[in-house]
Motif scaffolding. Sequence first.
Motif, short mmCIF file in Angstrom:
data_model
loop_
_atom_site.label_atom_id
_atom_site.label_comp_id
_atom_site.label_asym_id
_atom_site.label_seq_id
_atom_site.Cartn_x
_atom_site.Cartn_y
_atom_site.Cartn_z
N SER A 23 0.83 -1.20 0.00
CA SER A 23 0.00 0.00 0.00
C SER A 23 0.87 1.25 0.00
CB SER A 23 -0.93 0.00 1.22
OG SER A 23 -1.79 -1.11 1.19
N GLY A 24 1.91 1.25 0.83
CA GLY A 24 2.83 2.39 0.85
C GLY A 24 3.51 2.58 -0.49
N PHE A 25 3.91 1.46 -1.10
CA PHE A 25 4.58 1.55 -2.40
C PHE A 25 3.64 2.14 -3.46
CE2 PHE A 25 6.32 -0.16 -6.36
CZ PHE A 25 7.67 0.20 -6.23
N LEU A 26 2.37 1.68 -3.47
CA LEU A 26 1.41 2.20 -4.44
C LEU A 26 1.09 3.67 -4.18
CD1 LEU A 26 -1.03 -0.85 -4.72
CD2 LEU A 26 0.65 -0.07 -6.40
N ILE A 27 0.98 4.05 -2.91
CA ILE A 27 0.71 5.46 -2.59
C ILE A 27 1.86 6.35 -3.10
CG2 ILE A 27 0.55 7.11 -0.68
CD1 ILE A 27 -0.94 4.94 0.89
N GLY A 28 3.08 5.87 -2.92
CA GLY A 28 4.23 6.63 -3.41
C GLY A 28 4.24 6.75 -4.92
N ALA A 63 10.80 8.19 -8.56
CA ALA A 63 9.97 6.98 -8.64
C ALA A 63 10.37 5.96 -7.60
CB ALA A 63 10.08 6.38 -10.05
N TRP A 64 11.58 6.05 -7.05
CA TRP A 64 12.00 5.18 -5.94
C TRP A 64 11.86 5.88 -4.60
CZ3 TRP A 64 12.79 0.13 -6.28
CH2 TRP A 64 13.06 -0.41 -7.54
N PHE A 65 12.19 7.17 -4.55
CA PHE A 65 12.21 7.86 -3.27
C PHE A 65 10.82 8.00 -2.66
CE2 PHE A 65 11.91 11.91 -0.94
CZ PHE A 65 12.74 11.59 0.13
N LEU A 66 9.83 8.44 -3.44
CA LEU A 66 8.50 8.67 -2.88
C LEU A 66 7.84 7.37 -2.40
CD1 LEU A 66 7.08 11.45 -5.22
CD2 LEU A 66 7.96 11.66 -2.91
N PRO A 67 7.89 6.25 -3.13
CA PRO A 67 7.34 5.02 -2.57
C PRO A 67 8.04 4.57 -1.29
CG PRO A 67 7.54 4.82 -4.94
CD PRO A 67 8.22 6.09 -4.57
N LEU A 68 9.37 4.68 -1.25
CA LEU A 68 10.09 4.30 -0.03
C LEU A 68 9.74 5.22 1.12
CD1 LEU A 68 13.57 3.48 -1.59
CD2 LEU A 68 12.02 1.86 -0.49
N LEU A 69 9.54 6.51 0.82
CA LEU A 69 9.14 7.45 1.88
C LEU A 69 7.76 7.10 2.42
CD1 LEU A 69 9.92 10.07 3.38
CD2 LEU A 69 8.75 11.34 1.57
N ALA A 70 6.84 6.74 1.53
CA ALA A 70 5.50 6.35 1.97
C ALA A 70 5.55 5.08 2.81
CB ALA A 70 4.59 6.17 0.75
N ILE A 71 6.38 4.12 2.42
CA ILE A 71 6.52 2.89 3.20
C ILE A 71 7.06 3.18 4.59
CG2 ILE A 71 7.79 0.71 3.34
CD1 ILE A 71 7.61 0.55 0.30
N SER A 72 8.04 4.09 4.67
CA SER A 72 8.62 4.42 5.98
C SER A 72 7.59 5.06 6.90
CB SER A 72 9.82 5.35 5.80
OG SER A 72 9.41 6.62 5.32
N PHE A 73 6.64 5.85 6.33
CA PHE A 73 5.59 6.44 7.15
C PHE A 73 4.61 5.39 7.65
CE2 PHE A 73 6.43 10.65 4.99
CZ PHE A 73 6.86 11.28 6.16
N LEU A 74 4.39 4.32 6.86
CA LEU A 74 3.42 3.29 7.23
C LEU A 74 4.02 2.14 8.04
CD1 LEU A 74 1.33 3.02 3.94
CD2 LEU A 74 0.78 4.29 6.00
N LEU A 75 5.33 2.17 8.25
CA LEU A 75 5.98 1.07 8.98
C LEU A 75 5.41 0.84 10.39
CD1 LEU A 75 9.80 1.09 8.14
CD2 LEU A 75 8.10 -0.67 7.64
N PRO A 76 5.03 1.89 11.14
CA PRO A 76 4.44 1.61 12.48
C PRO A 76 3.19 0.74 12.43
CG PRO A 76 5.10 3.91 12.32
CD PRO A 76 5.24 3.33 10.95
N LEU A 77 2.54 0.64 11.27
CA LEU A 77 1.34 -0.19 11.16
C LEU A 77 1.66 -1.65 10.92
CD1 LEU A 77 -0.84 2.15 8.90
CD2 LEU A 77 -0.83 1.97 11.41
#
Length: 367
Positions: A23-28, A63-77
Motif C-alpha cells: 500500500s505504501g509503495f502504491l501510494i508513493g 519513482a523510488w524515493f517517494l514510494p520508499l518514503l510512503a513505506i517508511s511512514f506506514l511502517l508503524p502499522l
Amino acid sequence: MKELKQYLAQFPDVFASLGVVLSGFLIGLVANFLVFGVVRAVARRDAAGWARSVVRHLRRASAWFLPLLAISFLLPLVQLPPKPFEVLRRGVEMALILAFTWGLIKTLDVLQDLVQHRYQLSSPDNLRVRKLFTQLQFIKKLVASLIVFVGVGLVLMSFETVRRLGTGLLTSAGIASVIVGFAAQRSIGNLLAGFQIAFTQPIRIDDVLVVEGEWGRVEEITFTYVVLSIWDERRLVLPLNYFIEKPFQNWTRNSSQILGTVHLQTDYTVPVEAVRAELRRIVEGNPHWDARVCTLHVTDAKERTLELRCLVSAANASAVWELRCAVREQLVAFLQREYPGSLPRTRAVVEGSAAGAPALGAASVSG
C-alpha cells in the motif's frame, strides 16, 4: 504441533505487513505520478526550462524515493515480531537513504541546466560564462562526491559492527592519514591542482589551447585530468598537474579575438602597394574579418625572394583560420593573374653564346 500452530498463527501478520508495504509503495507511485504530471503540464504550457530539466533528471530517482518514503511512514502499522520488523526497518531505511542520495545528485544536474539555460556558452563574447562554467563543473563534481560519501557513510553507520569499527579507526587516524598521504601523494596533488585551476583559471571550459603541438578546445575538467577536443575530433587527455607545471598556449585567456598571419614569398619586382590594396579588398569582402587589423609589411629580404607578411584579425580562432586560408588563396591568384612576373624566380647565367660572351637568363618558378 504447538510450534507449528504458532508458526501458522503468524501468517495473518505477515500478509497484513505485506499489504501495508505494498500500500505504501502504491501510494508513493501515485504521488510520483501526480507530481510529475503537474510538472509535465507546466513544461508543455510555459516551455519552462526548469520543468523539462526536473522531468529529465529527477523522474527516475523520485519513482523510488517517494514510494520508499510512503513505506517508511506506514511502517508503524506493520505487525511483525521485533527481529523481522527491525530487518524490514533497516532495509527500508538504507534504501531510502540511497534513493535520497541519488535524488540529490540529480538535483545538481537540474541546477546545472538552469545555469546553462541562463548563460549561453555559444554566445560570441563568452569569457565570463566560461569562467562560471569551469567553476560550476568542478564544484558540481566535488559536491556530488561529498553527497555519495555521506550517503554511503550513513548506510554503513546504521550497522553496529561498522560503528564499532569506525570508532577503532578514529583512534589510529593519525597514523593512517600519514600512510594514505604518502600513498596518494599524486592524487592529492591533482585534487589541489583542480582547486587551483577552478578558481585561478589558467584554463576554462571551451578555451582554445595549443598543447603538445595540438590545437583544441577544453571539453571537460575533472578532479584528475583535462580532456582537450582536438580539431580533427580526437581527444587529448592530460593530468591537471600538467597545466600547473608546464607551459602551454591559451588563445582565449582574456578574449577570443585573435590575429592571424599569412606569409608570401615573392620576387623583388612585386608591387607591394598593389598587393596591399588587394589585401584590403579581400578582407573587406570576407565575413570572418572583424574590421580591427589589416596590414601588409615586407618582413624579410632574402637572397632570392621578398617575404610579405599579411596580418589580419578575427573574432575567434576558427574564424581567423578560415580568413587566413582565404587571404592566402586569393592573393596567390591575384599575383598569378595580374603580376605573374612577381612570383619567385630563380636567375641563372647561361654561357656558351655565339660571341663567346656570357648571357643572362632567368627561369621563373612559381611559389
